[in-house]
Design a protein around this motif. Sequence first.
Motif, PDB file in Angstrom:
ATOM      1  N   PRO A  90       0.220  67.025  17.695  1.00  0.00           N
ATOM      2  CA  PRO A  90      -0.353  67.591  18.578  1.00  0.00           C
ATOM      3  C   PRO A  90      -2.276  66.934  19.382  1.00  0.00           C
ATOM      4  CG  PRO A  90       0.390  69.581  17.412  1.00  0.00           C
ATOM      5  CD  PRO A  90       0.988  68.027  16.229  1.00  0.00           C
ATOM      6  N   GLU A 165       5.082  71.733  18.812  1.00  0.00           N
ATOM      7  CA  GLU A 165       3.986  72.038  18.999  1.00  0.00           C
ATOM      8  C   GLU A 165       2.866  71.627  19.962  1.00  0.00           C
ATOM      9  OE1 GLU A 165       0.625  73.786  15.110  1.00  0.00           O
ATOM     10  OE2 GLU A 165       1.728  71.902  14.816  1.00  0.00           O
ATOM     11  N   GLN A 169       2.241  72.533  23.530  1.00  0.00           N
ATOM     12  CA  GLN A 169       0.338  73.135  23.834  1.00  0.00           C
ATOM     13  C   GLN A 169       0.361  72.658  25.037  1.00  0.00           C
ATOM     14  OE1 GLN A 169      -1.716  71.024  21.173  1.00  0.00           O
ATOM     15  NE2 GLN A 169      -2.031  72.537  19.610  1.00  0.00           N
ATOM     16  N   ARG A 173      -1.183  74.319  28.416  1.00  0.00           N
ATOM     17  CA  ARG A 173      -2.051  73.582  29.659  1.00  0.00           C
ATOM     18  C   ARG A 173      -1.321  74.021  30.821  1.00  0.00           C
ATOM     19  NH1 ARG A 173      -2.204  69.796  24.881  1.00  0.00           N
ATOM     20  NH2 ARG A 173      -1.203  68.705  26.647  1.00  0.00           N
TER      21      ARG A 173
END
Length: 184
Positions: A90, A165, A169, A173
């Motif tokens: 990530p 992951e 993320q 966003r």
Amino acid sequence: MTTLEQLQQTAGKLYQIVNTEFASLDLSLLNFKPAPDSWSILECLEHLNRYSRYYNPALAKAIAANSDGNDMQSITYSWLGKKSLDMVRPQNTKKHKTVKHMNPNNSTLDRKTIQEFLQHQTELINLLGSAKSANLNKKAVPVEFFKLLKMRIGEALEFVVLHQERHLQQALRVKQQVAQQAAA
């Protein structure tokens, strides 16, 4: 805490994120795309579903074939494993092209995508539990896009969790951009 326990804990957190952050959102928000070539929340999840459709059964087979009680709990990394993990971490903000059949861009998706992700995630959490009796350093998991290459069981488990992951993320966003647009 062992690496497997950490991965299992992270996989559980990712399940919770999808369940709490996305499951109750309106379908139009789940399909919102910040830009034509970027992915919606559901497209991020569908991308992960496509990987899970391949890796969950491949991991289950590898774990079953290499669970002789002679467990190897610490993971050692091959060059392929290191490269694969570095690419999906990530923290690595560099964009990578995905192989065509794993790219969900412009797919028609609905809530079933979320349910499928949660189902795959439950399977993964169980696989991480059963991997405790496996030799994590056995090269037994064919790489999805080039099956002649094999990753070690531990590397492949870590790859799947880090990849999830990374894209969750990304989905978070997108959710943030949806909220900003609604507020504007």
